[in-house]
Design a protein around this motif. Sequence first.
Motif: not given
Length: 630
Positions: A431, A411, A429, A498
């Motif tokens: 992923s 992420r 964000v 991160t």
Amino acid sequence: MPSLNVGKLLDKTAFHRSQTLGYRNGYAIVRHPTVGIGGDRLQFNQLSQAELDELASKAPVLTYGQPKQAPPADFIPAHVAFDKKVLKFDAYFQEDVPVSTEEQYRIRQVNIYYYLEDDSMSVIEPVVENSGILQGKLIKRQRLAKNDRGDHYHWKDLNRGINITIYGKTFRVVDCDQFTQVFLESQGIELNPPEKMALDPYTELRKQPLRKYVTPSDFDQLKQFLTFDKQVLRFYAIWDDTDSMYGECRTYIIHYYLMDDTVEIREVHERNDGRDPFPLLMNRQRMPKVLVENAKNFPQCVLEISDQEVLEWYTAKDFIVGKSLTILGRSFFIYDCDPFTRRYYKEKFGITDLPRIDVSKREPPPVKQELPPYNGFGLVEDSAQNCFALIPKAPKKDVIKMLVNDNKVLRYLAVLESPIPEDKDRRFVFSYFLATDMISIFEPPVRNSGIIGGKYLGRTKVVKPYSTVDNPVYYGPSDFFIGAVIEVFGHRFIILDTDEYVLKYMESNAAQYSPEALASIQNHVRKREAPAPEAESKQTEKDPGVQELEALIDTIQKQLKDHSCKDNIREAFQIYDKEASGYVDRDMFFKICESLNVPVDDSLVKELIRMCSHGEGKINYYNFVRAFSN
């Protein structure tokens, strides 16, 4: 008499009765006694002559009454008694032919059938092949009228050697079969002697062979036959028909018979060639080479070509190895012959050079299968499956990779690089799923921001901007680091932070990442370990140089608010800062500013460059870039 019987009884010493019961093969049987008491023979079933005469004179009527009459025989109808019994007579009738000059009449042979079960008759003519006459059943089965009074023909009216008229045609009966002859004779009819069947004169004329008038020639064909008997020239040829649709190159064997100058072409079959096993392409015959002009319209498919239509025939000298010749509209190329043919050409024509010609063709290189251009729907791998099979299947997945990296997600925190002021405060964000190399983007919702947060991008593979459609390159874990620019379907994102798992993953898989990515993470960790912002602010208040730098940056931002050089300036410096140290060489700095049209000649910009300069000829571009970002 009584005294005698008494005397006999007095003389007897045995008075037992004879045995009437016995056993035979284990079964009890009754036997009639033949002797009485004492062994005297019994008189049974014997009548005297007077008794026999008395019985003979008695009539059985007095004892049994009047005898009953025998029942009459069963009635059998004619269709049962004569079922499938047919009388057959051979006959003919004469038919006039007024439209022909070669015949005046025609004899037509027929068979007359008489069915005994219902007294019906039929007339059938045997079918003659290629007669041109409608033959078969001339008169269907029915009762035929004999005269105008309504009488019908009966089997008593039929005989050999008579004429009968049916529907205006007179039939001459000449003979009958064996069953008919036996039946009529058994009914007391005397048959006439059989006659010969009349023959059709035109048909007999056609059976005679035609007279042929042949003028003898000077060429002695018998000598040629005796000299060259069983001597055959063999040539190997090909017929190349690849120019036509579905054509191919096929091999043949050409036989030239010296005894009569005939030619035969045989097909060469190979195993599993998919063709019917016909041995001959052309039957043995003489082949014309040059026809007369008037013979071009000659019906060759119907009539045979004679010497009158041909100027020149094919001979042995026309078949030479290395030359082509046209036979029946096909061009055959002769590439070899057998040893006997070579000796014959050497002795007859003096030709010694007949080498074999290589006609084998190299197979063309396989055609490389190319996929059609990508249409933009789904992934490239999914679209390519439609080109491999009629029923496409899902692309094969790396099962081991999915098992090893199951539930492993990297992420990242990113910001959208956009000229719109409302997008500067938006955070995303990223992923990255290691099991499938897919990326999903989520935007945390912010109250009173006017932007609906939530899922920004579902799970999918993201193609890099510089890759081609035919050979797409997807983003991998090594492309995500602090300061990296990720372009997702035309939108540019900058990685800011991160999570802890990413740091551990990069530490354990350092070989996958570039030195630039590792340096950016190291710098990020150092910044995290730096003093708190409050302490830095206090230090900034105490340091006058920092205050002067911040004031200069604010002034330049206001002055160069609409200048075009502010776009992509940070990315340009990061490309040349491989170690992500925040410093670039002085010469490289000015080259980048010149390419981006940065006004380095401006007095404020010169002062900013002086304050950002570092020892050893390097410039800190972090503070410099801040002056060109709103």
